[in-house]
Write a protein that holds these residues in place. Structure first.
Motif, short mmCIF file in Angstrom:
data_model
loop_
_atom_site.label_atom_id
_atom_site.label_comp_id
_atom_site.label_asym_id
_atom_site.label_seq_id
_atom_site.Cartn_x
_atom_site.Cartn_y
_atom_site.Cartn_z
N ALA A 18 51.24 -19.39 31.55
CA ALA A 18 51.06 -19.27 33.15
C ALA A 18 49.72 -19.36 33.68
O ALA A 18 49.42 -19.86 34.72
CB ALA A 18 52.06 -18.40 33.68
N ASN A 30 56.77 -14.59 39.67
CA ASN A 30 55.49 -15.28 39.49
C ASN A 30 54.05 -14.24 39.53
O ASN A 30 53.05 -14.72 39.66
CB ASN A 30 54.99 -16.37 40.60
CG ASN A 30 56.09 -17.46 40.40
OD1 ASN A 30 56.49 -17.85 39.15
ND2 ASN A 30 56.44 -18.17 41.32
N TYR A 70 52.44 -12.79 37.12
CA TYR A 70 52.46 -12.74 35.63
C TYR A 70 51.56 -11.43 35.22
O TYR A 70 51.74 -11.08 33.91
CB TYR A 70 51.29 -13.92 35.12
CG TYR A 70 52.38 -15.24 35.98
CD1 TYR A 70 53.50 -15.47 35.33
CD2 TYR A 70 51.63 -16.27 36.61
CE1 TYR A 70 54.36 -16.48 35.65
CE2 TYR A 70 52.29 -17.31 37.20
CZ TYR A 70 53.57 -17.70 36.72
OH TYR A 70 54.37 -18.59 37.05
N GLN A 71 50.35 -11.01 35.77
CA GLN A 71 49.60 -9.89 35.23
C GLN A 71 50.60 -8.79 35.18
O GLN A 71 50.31 -7.89 34.25
CB GLN A 71 48.38 -9.79 36.40
CG GLN A 71 47.63 -8.87 35.87
CD GLN A 71 46.75 -9.54 34.41
OE1 GLN A 71 46.36 -10.53 34.49
NE2 GLN A 71 46.59 -8.62 33.50
N ASP A 107 57.27 -13.64 25.22
CA ASP A 107 57.04 -13.49 26.64
C ASP A 107 55.66 -13.38 27.05
O ASP A 107 55.22 -14.12 28.08
CB ASP A 107 57.82 -12.32 27.09
CG ASP A 107 59.41 -12.39 27.04
OD1 ASP A 107 59.76 -13.53 27.14
OD2 ASP A 107 60.08 -11.31 27.22
N PHE A 152 57.69 -11.80 36.01
CA PHE A 152 57.42 -13.31 35.52
C PHE A 152 58.49 -14.22 36.55
O PHE A 152 57.85 -15.10 36.90
CB PHE A 152 57.91 -13.45 33.99
CG PHE A 152 57.86 -14.92 33.78
CD1 PHE A 152 56.47 -15.44 33.36
CD2 PHE A 152 58.97 -15.82 33.71
CE1 PHE A 152 56.46 -16.77 32.63
CE2 PHE A 152 58.74 -17.13 33.28
CZ PHE A 152 57.53 -17.53 32.92
N LYS A 212 54.17 -17.02 26.98
CA LYS A 212 54.56 -17.59 28.26
C LYS A 212 53.78 -17.24 29.59
O LYS A 212 53.51 -18.12 30.22
CB LYS A 212 56.15 -17.59 28.67
CG LYS A 212 56.95 -18.32 27.37
CD LYS A 212 58.41 -17.93 27.91
CE LYS A 212 59.22 -18.83 26.76
NZ LYS A 212 60.80 -18.51 26.79
N ASN A 213 53.50 -15.63 29.46
CA ASN A 213 52.81 -15.49 30.88
C ASN A 213 51.33 -15.71 30.51
O ASN A 213 50.60 -16.26 31.45
CB ASN A 213 52.72 -13.98 30.77
CG ASN A 213 54.13 -13.47 31.57
OD1 ASN A 213 54.13 -13.29 32.57
ND2 ASN A 213 55.05 -13.09 30.65
N TYR A 214 50.63 -15.84 29.24
CA TYR A 214 49.31 -16.15 29.52
C TYR A 214 49.24 -17.74 29.36
O TYR A 214 48.15 -18.34 29.91
CB TYR A 214 48.89 -15.93 27.89
CG TYR A 214 48.43 -14.28 27.90
CD1 TYR A 214 47.46 -13.81 28.63
CD2 TYR A 214 48.83 -13.45 27.03
CE1 TYR A 214 46.91 -12.59 28.51
CE2 TYR A 214 48.67 -12.09 26.78
CZ TYR A 214 47.58 -11.71 27.69
OH TYR A 214 47.34 -10.28 27.51
#
Length: 417
Positions: A166, A128, A130-131, A159, A125, A162-164
């Motif tokens: 992003a 960057n 994210y996947q 977490d 994360f 936040k990633n989804y």
């Protein structure tokens, strides 16, 4: 304050139970006490002392047993937290991956396996990626299954949301954000009870003189172990909660400073500030080289870069980013170029991906309205979300907090004060 109290308590335990009692035959207990002190210093951002206490903890872990393996693994994970704090993400990932490959698959190890995946996701994360972060977090949830590790599950839900967020996957953001909020509410009451108990333990120890403390510790070393385990649980909780709160406060200060440096607020002239605005006339080979120092080298011709940057600056001064249907493809069409060029330029020159770039423009717009037009302080957050171009209230609130460090309601309350 809680970590300072815990540090003082552990100073006493270390002196009375370890340094003044050379014949203790419970090395695993000593290792746990040193480990807990390392966590205290980790939270207090004294990484050098944290590493010292981790080394002391490891020095008592010689026997070949599952308990020793478990504590060693915990120490290794804490060590990677120090590396992450120093932004050495690659080394942290290598250590975590190696640790995961050496652990057994027994049920007692599942928590560690899940925690390792969560820590790896944190590294991705911060890079960057994210996947990859989502893949590790999903793996972490699969490992935990129905096991009752609520705190870790809640951190994973947070977490994932936040990633989804992003990558602008609104549906999955909503799904995991709801899970996080629901589980967080369930945990809160237990935290309050535990903190009260922890403070009571600390006060009771402080009220006794040193001789009495020493007598009690030597009389029942298992009491020390119990206190240590309670402290570990709640310190992990507070380490996560307080770290997030501190980051939020720092982010708010930085955000407000950036907005108010050399600003002249008037209700007639609301300025939407460009993000990382550049002097287009100075975009040359040297600047391109410096800008792309930590990212892949752009293969876009310099003149094309200049043209796209100039159009982006005009885009930032317009209100096109408030369009709820805006996408990378429609922006590229508006700029008369392709999506790859736009994405690469935004990443390299604006320092963020497309979604973060547009979301920050939207939040800056709403903040400008709130600061300059008092009528907006009385609107509902749902209206502000729609005005900013967000599809849902919760998505707007999450992005607003990620940009400013506070929720929309808290920000409005501050302006009204």
């Amino acid at each position: 304050m809680l970590f300072d109290q815990s540090k003082q308590l552990l100073d006493t335990l270390i002196k009375t139970a370890i340094e003044d009692n050379k014949n203790i035959e419970q090395p695993i207990l000593i290792a746990k006490i040193y480990q807990l002190q390392a966590v205290n210093f980790l939270f207090l951002k004294d990484y050098q002392k944290s590493q010292i206490f981790l080394d002391k903890s490891n020095s008592y872990l010689h026997k070949n047993s599952q308990a020793v393996t478990y504590v060693k693994a915990e120490n290794t994970i804490y060590q990677t937290n120090i590396l992450v704090a120093n932004k050495d993400y690659t080394k942290a990932k290598n250590i975590l991956t190696k640790l995961r490959n050496t652990l057994d698959s027994g049920e007692n190890i599942k928590f560690l396996q899940a925690l390792i995946s969560e820590r790896l996701a944190n590294c991705y994360f911060l890079e960057n990626d994210y996947q990859s972060a989502i893949e590790e977090l999903t793996k972490s949830l699969e490992v935990l299954g129905e096991l009752p590790y609520l705190l870790l599950k809640n951190k994973i839900y947070d977490d994932l949301s936040k990633n989804y967020l992003a990558i602008n996957d609104t549906d999955k953001f909503e799904f995991y954000n709801k899970r996080y909020l629901d589980l967080n509410q369930k945990i809160t009451s237990n935290q309050k009870e535990g903190i009260s108990y922890l403070i009571k333990i600390t006060k009771d120890l402080e009220e006794n003189n040193a001789d009495e403390i020493q007598k009690k510790v030597r009389f029942n070393t298992f009491l020390v172990l119990g206190i240590s385990l309670v402290l570990i649980g709640f310190l992990v909780v507070y380490f996560v909660v307080e770290t997030q709160r501190t980051k939020g406060l720092k982010k708010q200060i930085v955000f407000l400073n950036q907005r108010h440096i050399s600003s002249n607020k008037t209700s007639e002239n609301i300025e939407i500030k460009p993000i990382n605005n550049l002097d287009i006339s100075k975009v040359d080979d040297e600047i391109v080289s410096k800008t792309n120092k930590n990212v892949r080298q752009l293969v876009i011709p310099i003149e094309t870069q200049k043209e796209i940057l100039e159009k982006l600056n005009q885009f930032e001064k317009s209100d096109l980013f408030l369009n709820n249907d805006l996408s990378l493809a429609t922006l590229a069409s508006h700029l008369e170029t392709n999506t790859k060029y736009v994405s690469d330029i935004i990443n390299s020159y604006k320092g963020k991906n497309y979604n973060a770039y547009v979301n920050e423009l939207r939040i800056n717009h709403i903040v400008s309205l709130l600061e300059n037009d008092p009528s907006y302080l009385n609107y509902k957050v749902s209206y502000l979300a729609e005005k900013a171009g967000f599809s849902t209230h919760s998505l707007f609130a999450a992005v607003f907090k990620s940009v400013t460090g506070v929720s929309p309601n808290a920000f409005i309350k501050q302006l009204k004060a």
